[in-house]
Design a protein around this motif. Structure first.
Motif, PDB file in Angstrom:
ATOM      1  N   VAL A 164      13.930 -24.317  -6.442  1.00 22.57           N
ATOM      2  CA  VAL A 164      13.223 -23.117  -6.890  1.00 22.57           C
ATOM      3  C   VAL A 164      12.901 -22.252  -5.683  1.00 22.57           C
ATOM      4  O   VAL A 164      12.874 -22.726  -4.546  1.00 22.57           O
ATOM      5  N   PHE A 165      12.666 -20.943  -5.956  1.00 26.42           N
ATOM      6  CA  PHE A 165      12.416 -20.007  -4.864  1.00 26.42           C
ATOM      7  C   PHE A 165      11.196 -19.151  -5.155  1.00 26.42           C
ATOM      8  O   PHE A 165      10.963 -18.717  -6.275  1.00 26.42           O
ATOM      9  N   ALA A 166      10.400 -18.896  -4.101  1.00 30.86           N
ATOM     10  CA  ALA A 166       9.316 -17.917  -4.196  1.00 30.86           C
ATOM     11  C   ALA A 166       9.223 -17.195  -2.862  1.00 30.86           C
ATOM     12  O   ALA A 166       9.613 -17.726  -1.831  1.00 30.86           O
ATOM     13  N   SER A 167       8.714 -15.960  -2.892  1.00 30.56           N
ATOM     14  CA  SER A 167       8.500 -15.249  -1.633  1.00 30.56           C
ATOM     15  C   SER A 167       7.060 -15.457  -1.189  1.00 30.56           C
ATOM     16  O   SER A 167       6.217 -15.891  -1.968  1.00 30.56           O
ATOM     17  N   PHE A 168       6.796 -15.147   0.071  1.00 25.63           N
ATOM     18  CA  PHE A 168       5.425 -15.346   0.569  1.00 25.63           C
ATOM     19  C   PHE A 168       4.677 -14.031   0.665  1.00 25.63           C
ATOM     20  O   PHE A 168       3.784 -13.848   1.460  1.00 25.63           O
ATOM     21  N   SER A 169       5.080 -13.076  -0.190  1.00 22.46           N
ATOM     22  CA  SER A 169       4.571 -11.723  -0.031  1.00 22.46           C
ATOM     23  C   SER A 169       3.253 -11.445  -0.746  1.00 22.46           C
ATOM     24  O   SER A 169       2.552 -10.503  -0.402  1.00 22.46           O
ATOM     25  N   ARG A 173       0.808  -1.207   0.000  1.00 29.65           N
ATOM     26  CA  ARG A 173       0.000   0.000   0.000  1.00 29.65           C
ATOM     27  C   ARG A 173       0.851   1.272   0.000  1.00 29.65           C
ATOM     28  O   ARG A 173       0.375   2.340   0.335  1.00 29.65           O
ATOM     29  N   ALA A 174       2.118   1.136  -0.317  1.00 26.44           N
ATOM     30  CA  ALA A 174       2.969   2.317  -0.447  1.00 26.44           C
ATOM     31  C   ALA A 174       3.148   2.592  -1.924  1.00 26.44           C
ATOM     32  O   ALA A 174       3.531   1.710  -2.683  1.00 26.44           O
ATOM     33  N   GLN A 175       2.850   3.808  -2.325  1.00 19.87           N
ATOM     34  CA  GLN A 175       2.887   4.159  -3.738  1.00 19.87           C
ATOM     35  C   GLN A 175       4.294   3.971  -4.294  1.00 19.87           C
ATOM     36  O   GLN A 175       5.278   4.343  -3.661  1.00 19.87           O
ATOM     37  N   GLY A 176       4.401   3.367  -5.460  1.00 21.81           N
ATOM     38  CA  GLY A 176       5.694   3.259  -6.130  1.00 21.81           C
ATOM     39  C   GLY A 176       6.364   1.912  -5.973  1.00 21.81           C
ATOM     40  O   GLY A 176       7.148   1.516  -6.811  1.00 21.81           O
ATOM     41  N   ILE A 177       6.069   1.198  -4.894  1.00 24.56           N
ATOM     42  CA  ILE A 177       6.755  -0.076  -4.685  1.00 24.56           C
ATOM     43  C   ILE A 177       6.411  -1.060  -5.812  1.00 24.56           C
ATOM     44  O   ILE A 177       7.246  -1.835  -6.254  1.00 24.56           O
ATOM     45  N   ASP A 178       5.180  -0.947  -6.305  1.00 26.81           N
ATOM     46  CA  ASP A 178       4.761  -1.801  -7.415  1.00 26.81           C
ATOM     47  C   ASP A 178       5.637  -1.652  -8.651  1.00 26.81           C
ATOM     48  O   ASP A 178       5.797  -2.585  -9.428  1.00 26.81           O
ATOM     49  N   TYR A 179       6.150  -0.443  -8.832  1.00 23.23           N
ATOM     50  CA  TYR A 179       7.002  -0.184  -9.993  1.00 23.23           C
ATOM     51  C   TYR A 179       8.219  -1.101  -9.968  1.00 23.23           C
ATOM     52  O   TYR A 179       8.718  -1.532 -10.998  1.00 23.23           O
ATOM     53  N   LEU A 180       8.702  -1.382  -8.760  1.00 26.51           N
ATOM     54  CA  LEU A 180       9.884  -2.220  -8.632  1.00 26.51           C
ATOM     55  C   LEU A 180       9.532  -3.691  -8.540  1.00 26.51           C
ATOM     56  O   LEU A 180      10.289  -4.552  -8.935  1.00 26.51           O
ATOM     57  N   LEU A 181       8.387  -3.982  -7.971  1.00 27.12           N
ATOM     58  CA  LEU A 181       8.038  -5.372  -7.723  1.00 27.12           C
ATOM     59  C   LEU A 181       6.529  -5.483  -7.779  1.00 27.12           C
ATOM     60  O   LEU A 181       5.841  -5.174  -6.829  1.00 27.12           O
ATOM     61  N   SER A 182       6.008  -5.924  -8.922  1.00 29.43           N
ATOM     62  CA  SER A 182       4.560  -5.878  -9.051  1.00 29.43           C
ATOM     63  C   SER A 182       3.924  -7.245  -8.892  1.00 29.43           C
ATOM     64  O   SER A 182       2.736  -7.352  -8.670  1.00 29.43           O
ATOM     65  N   GLU A 183       4.713  -8.289  -9.011  1.00 27.31           N
ATOM     66  CA  GLU A 183       4.101  -9.610  -8.906  1.00 27.31           C
ATOM     67  C   GLU A 183       5.148 -10.636  -8.480  1.00 27.31           C
ATOM     68  O   GLU A 183       6.340 -10.398  -8.565  1.00 27.31           O
ATOM     69  N   GLU A 184       4.650 -11.751  -8.036  1.00 22.16           N
ATOM     70  CA  GLU A 184       5.546 -12.825  -7.625  1.00 22.16           C
ATOM     71  C   GLU A 184       5.983 -13.618  -8.856  1.00 22.16           C
ATOM     72  O   GLU A 184       5.266 -13.701  -9.831  1.00 22.16           O
ATOM     73  N   ALA A 185       7.179 -14.162  -8.804  1.00 23.72           N
ATOM     74  CA  ALA A 185       7.619 -15.077  -9.855  1.00 23.72           C
ATOM     75  C   ALA A 185       8.492 -16.135  -9.212  1.00 23.72           C
ATOM     76  O   ALA A 185       9.231 -15.867  -8.270  1.00 23.72           O
ATOM     77  N   VAL A 188       6.991 -17.842 -14.133  1.00 23.08           N
ATOM     78  CA  VAL A 188       8.342 -18.393 -14.066  1.00 23.08           C
ATOM     79  C   VAL A 188       9.361 -17.312 -14.379  1.00 23.08           C
ATOM     80  O   VAL A 188       9.175 -16.526 -15.304  1.00 23.08           O
ATOM     81  N   LYS A 189      10.405 -17.254 -13.571  1.00 29.20           N
ATOM     82  CA  LYS A 189      11.513 -16.353 -13.886  1.00 29.20           C
ATOM     83  C   LYS A 189      12.782 -17.186 -13.967  1.00 29.20           C
ATOM     84  O   LYS A 189      13.162 -17.857 -13.014  1.00 29.20           O
ATOM     85  N   SER A 190      13.393 -17.129 -15.124  1.00 29.68           N
ATOM     86  CA  SER A 190      14.606 -17.904 -15.341  1.00 29.68           C
ATOM     87  C   SER A 190      15.791 -17.130 -14.772  1.00 29.68           C
ATOM     88  O   SER A 190      16.008 -15.980 -15.124  1.00 29.68           O
ATOM     89  N   ASP A 230      -1.924 -13.375  -4.042  1.00 32.54           N
ATOM     90  CA  ASP A 230      -2.411 -14.160  -5.173  1.00 32.54           C
ATOM     91  C   ASP A 230      -1.493 -15.352  -5.479  1.00 32.54           C
ATOM     92  O   ASP A 230      -1.821 -16.197  -6.301  1.00 32.54           O
ATOM     93  N   VAL A 231      -0.334 -15.380  -4.833  1.00 33.56           N
ATOM     94  CA  VAL A 231       0.519 -16.575  -4.927  1.00 33.56           C
ATOM     95  C   VAL A 231       0.836 -17.041  -3.512  1.00 33.56           C
ATOM     96  O   VAL A 231       1.920 -16.848  -2.994  1.00 33.56           O
ATOM     97  N   PRO A 232      -0.154 -17.612  -2.859  1.00 32.09           N
ATOM     98  CA  PRO A 232       0.030 -17.966  -1.444  1.00 32.09           C
ATOM     99  C   PRO A 232       0.874 -19.230  -1.297  1.00 32.09           C
ATOM    100  O   PRO A 232       0.345 -20.327  -1.165  1.00 32.09           O
ATOM    101  N   VAL A 233       2.200 -19.066  -1.342  1.00 38.48           N
ATOM    102  CA  VAL A 233       3.059 -20.252  -1.293  1.00 38.48           C
ATOM    103  C   VAL A 233       2.901 -21.002   0.026  1.00 38.48           C
ATOM    104  O   VAL A 233       3.312 -22.147   0.133  1.00 38.48           O
TER     105      VAL A 233
END
Ligand code: SF4
Ligand code: SF4
Ligand code: FES
Lengths: 362, 532
Positions: free
Chosen positions: B487-492, B432-444, B476-478, B495-498
């Motif tokens: 493989v690695f994923a974050s729990f952040s 909910r902080a403006q701009g963070i999405d620009y750097l990280l918008s989705e999980e991969a 997928v991110k190669s 919509d991708v509840p690892v």
């Protein structure tokens, strides 16, 4: 091996006064201790002295030219004058040269922690040339779409503080020109977008920039917001490093963050979260009223009295029906310690159990 | 941390294991970078080729969950090469004989077999650390979030004890705490085994003290952990009060968690946002946030610092301390008539020996690191300088154990989870902080390029990730950050509840979940339709 007795007797003469120094101290550092107010532009106490702007020059007896005090180490017996007429004139001329190339001097202080340094010196030395009054438009790299850092190179005076803070403090070398010679323009080093560089958006370059050429875009959204800027010292809400920050507020609104240069954990450093991710506080999703689940199975707004009665009643009932071991408390690792203390007290006093934990296990 | 953050600039040899410090504790990492620039050597052990690994002089790419094997192998070399600090062992520790004997069988070749780290690199790492004048260890959840988390930590302690790398500047065993006040929550006694100040609930003297202070008999036995409590929801546990935690997203095994919370008769959640967890509550109480609350927190180096309010809260939000006091008073409890946070903190100081020398005024300038046992005490930047808390340092006999679940034909890939620089935890704040999405918008999902090809995936395409507990769809991110087979994923991202996948087991002592290891299967799928 150092000799057991410090050679305390080492002194220099500073503006006619004999003062002691410790080995390795620069003339600037000694003068600073004696409140000499030598002007600087490329100096940041956290960085290696650079000696680029020459504003900090002083007269040293026996040396033909004035020397940069920020890079010159004191030696015993030196005779130093920090503000002769000649030196002051030289500084004024230097400043006039610097400002004559700059589009705008009076930048908003929301641009960054050090953004007023140049303006303050120009005022002190009455070094306005008036050449560029009535701002010109056009900013280099204004097309960098990153939401955090404005790159307004018309205001750049090539003090390299940004480059040096990035390399020396952050170890990121996102904008380093160190290996390619100092004659390179920073603007060319910044050519691509920051997102595609090694930049982590820690904001350190913004906060050390003495002219506002690099500026905090998020804070600048509040330039036209009415009210004085106030500062409140607190701690970053994110990780466990516990960086000290100054909240910048205008009336009821947090408008930006400055790193606290004297914060014991961070000594002026921050990361992208601490520097830029503060505005969740004012997000419209914030819970503003208690909610209670109704007969219809939905959460409904309620008064504090209603909600607290309902909350208390549930615990009372569980305790009565299922015994005191039916109630459990989970404290927050994000709320202040008072909350955690009272949570455990609530469980221990209220139910006589140790059925309390915090969220550290996940 | 045993040592202050400032000490991070001082070691000769830095050993980072299970910590992605440049992303999770970036400002602490800047201090390490300075030590390295000054000539310190960096050893990094991590399954993934993280930022720290890129900076390291020696990178040990161990298989997830094999830390104990690696550390036993290192201890073996240190003992074999005679790099142990005899004086330190003699004067400060016990049980060294049994421990040194125990090490004999764990050769680097054995450790290589299990961890996949070449034996010669294990030798080098051991020699660097063993010979260093000042060797410091840093770790995070990569060490603790395992079924053998305690064994991992004890293995690190063994290394520090045998080389005397503790109790001095630039040394130590340094866990980096994840949340801004997770240390403070423990300090304050929000633990099933400790009263405030880590006073054991099993100690009769403490029991007497708190009976007196709190005016009632408290169980003489430890309570249960949150993990167990969640298991017992609907049975023994009927009502829960949760403060500021998005349990549903941060805890392992989401389905189990959701089921647990739903089976409660009564759930009260205090939070600043309507989190997934709050959605399940019977009562949601709105709290004040950062910048709106006066209080105290303690950081990873045990520094006790003031939080200050600068703006009013939105609507009717109230500070957590006020909310809990109101609740307590409505239950007729005494000792909750506080008017301000200062009085609460001062009470905490008065009941906690590690805060005994502190009060609200004294912490104004963040000068103190606990323990501060009395008012004339300067605080304790460095622990264990003269003595360990329990007298002598005890070597522990540790053996390697497999993770709770290991890869199989059905689930042939290791999944490990963690955080990323730009987002924090479950993103209730950074999201909910403006701009963070620009750097990280989705999980991969980070997958090694060779595996991307071998498994029929596509960089930027989609896959289904499944464990015994469930499956999620993720992009997928190669990347070479992931080794082959891991493989690695974050729990952040919700919509991708690892955490649907994780939760295979818990450390038997701390009940910390094994979030760092989970066998999975990765299968290519078509991009899901929007809205699904
Ligand atoms: S924001 Fe930080 S990493 Fe990026 S260029 Fe500036 S100092 Fe370097
Ligand atoms: S600024 Fe970054 S490193 Fe510092 S406490 Fe906040 S999250 Fe942690
Ligand atoms: S401050 Fe000394 S040369 Fe710039």
């Amino acid at each position: 091996m150092k000799s057991p007795l410090p050679k305390e007797t080492e002194t220099i003469t500073l503006d006619g006064e004999e003062v002691a120094f410790t080995e390795g101290e620069t003339i600037y550092e000694i003068s600073e201790r004696h409140r000499k107010e030598i002007p600087t532009l490329c100096y940041d106490p956290r960085l290696e002295a650079f000696g680029g702007c020459r504003l900090c020059v002083v007269e040293v007896e026996g040396s033909r030219n004035p020397v940069a005090s920020c890079t010159t180490k004191a030696t015993s017996g030196m005779v130093v004058r920090t503000a002769t007429d000649e030196i002051e004139k030289y500084r004024k001329t230097l400043l006039e040269m610097v400002t004559s190339e700059n589009r705008e001097l009076d930048v908003d202080s929301l641009r960054g922690y050090a953004s007023q340094e140049l303006t303050t010196l120009v005022n002190r030395y009455e070094a306005r040339t008036g050449r560029f009054i009535g701002a010109q438009s056009g900013t280099s790299n204004s097309d960098d779409k990153n939401p955090f850092i404005l790159r307004d190179y018309d205001l750049c005076i090539s003090c390299y503080r940004c480059v040096r803070v990035c390399a020396e403090q952050e170890g990121d070398y996102a904008i380093s020109v160190m290996n390619r010679g100092f004659h390179t323009q920073i603007t060319t080093e910044f050519n691509g977008e920051l997102r595609d560089s090694a930049c982590t958006f820690c904001g350190q370059c913004v906060q050390t920039c003495p002219t506002g050429a690099l500026a905090d875009k998020k804070a600048m959204r509040a330039v036209d917001r009415p009210g004085e800027i106030e500062k409140t010292r607190t701690i970053c809400p994110y990780c466990g490093v516990g960086c000290s920050i100054d909240l910048l507020t205008k009336e009821d609104r947090i408008v930006g963050i400055h790193p606290a240069m004297d914060g014991p954990a961070n000594e002026g450093a921050l990361c992208v979260k601490g520097q830029f991710a503060f505005d969740f506080v004012h997000h419209p999703d914030r819970l503003t009223t208690p909610l209670v689940r109704g007969e219809d199975g939905e959460l409904h707004e309620a008064s504090w009295d209603e909600a607290l009665d309902r909350a208390a009643e549930g615990f009372r009932r569980a305790n009565k029906k299922h015994g005191r071991h039916s109630v459990y408390g989970v404290a927050s690792g994000r709320a202040p310690s008072e909350a955690a203390y009272l949570m455990q007290k609530f469980i221990r006093v209220g139910f006589g159990t140790n059925y309390i934990d915090n969220c550290s296990r996940a | 941390m045993s040592n202050p953050l400032a000490d991070m600039e001082k070691p000769d040899v830095i050993f980072c294991i299970g910590t992605n410090m440049t992303e999770c504790h970036p400002v602490a990492a800047t201090r390490l970078k300075k030590a390295i620039a000054g000539g310190a050597k960096l050893i990094v052990a991590d399954p993934r080729r993280i930022g720290l690994a890129e900076m390291s002089d020696l990178y040990l790419p161990l298989r997830v969950g094999s830390d104990v094997a690696l550390l036993l192998g290192m201890a073996h070399v240190i003992a074999r090469e005679g790099m142990i600090d005899h004086d330190f062992i003699e004067n400060r520790t016990t049980d060294s004989d049994g421990f040194l004997e125990h090490l004999v069988e764990f050769t680097p070749a054995w450790a290589e077999e299990i961890s996949g780290v070449p034996a010669k690199d294990i030798e080098t790492a051991a020699k660097w650390y063993g010979e260093s004048g000042k060797g410091a260890i840093y770790y995070t959840l990569g060490i603790t979030e395992h079924i053998c988390g305690v064994d991992n930590v004890q293995s690190l302690c063994n290394l520090a004890l045998m080389t005397g790398n503790i109790g001095r500047e630039g040394t130590g065993i340094n866990p980096m705490r994840g949340q801004n006040n997770i240390q403070g929550a423990g300090d304050s006694g929000a633990l099933p085994n400790n009263y405030p100040g880590f006073q054991s609930v099993m100690d009769p003297a403490n029991q007497e003290k708190f009976k007196e202070l709190y005016g009632r008999e408290i169980d003489l036995d430890k309570g249960i952990t949150k993990v167990t409590a969640l298991d017992l929801c609907g049975n023994e546990i009927r009502a829960m009060l949760i403060d500021g935690e998005n349990t549903l997203l941060s805890d392992p095994d989401r389905a189990h968690c959701e089921h647990a919370l739903k089976s409660l008769d009564h759930l009260v959640v205090i939070d600043i946002f309507p989190t997934d967890t709050a959605e399940l509550a019977d009562v949601v109480l709105p709290a004040t946030a950062f910048g709106e609350t006066d209080g105290v927190c303690s950081n990873t180096e045990r520094r006790v610092q003031r939080l200050r309010a600068a703006v009013p809260p939105p609507g009717q939000a109230q500070p957590d301390w006020w909310i809990i006091c109101q609740l307590a008073q409505r239950l007729g409890l005494t000792g909750f008539d506080f008017e301000e946070p200062k009085a609460v903190f001062n009470e905490l100081c008065s009941v906690s020996p590690i805060y005994a020398g502190l009060d609200w005024e004294r912490i104004e300038n963040s000068e103190y690191q606990w323990p501060v046992p009395h008012k004339d005490h300067p605080g304790t930047p460095r622990l264990h300088e003269e003595e360990f808390v329990n007298g002598r340092g005890i070597f522990s006999i540790v053996r390697y154990r497999d993770p709770a679940e290991t890869i199989s034909d059905d689930f042939p890939v290791w999944l490990t989870t963690g955080r990323r620089l730009q987002s924090y935890h479950t993103r209730t704040q950074t999201g909910r902080a403006q701009g963070i999405d620009y750097l990280l918008s989705e999980e991969a999902l980070e997958v090694n390029p060779t595996d991307v090809e071998g498994w029929g995936l596509r960089d930027g395409g989609w896959c289904e990730l499944s464990s015994v507990r469930g499956s999620v769809k993720v992009k997928v991110k190669s990347t070479n950050r992931s080794p082959r087979g891991t493989v690695f994923a974050s729990f952040s991202f919700s919509d991708v509840p690892v955490n649907i996948l994780t939760g295979s087991g818990y450390d038997p002592i701390t009940e910390t979940a094994e979030l760092k290891v989970c066998p999975v299967r990765v299968e290519p799928i078509d991009a899901p339709q929007p809205g699904i």
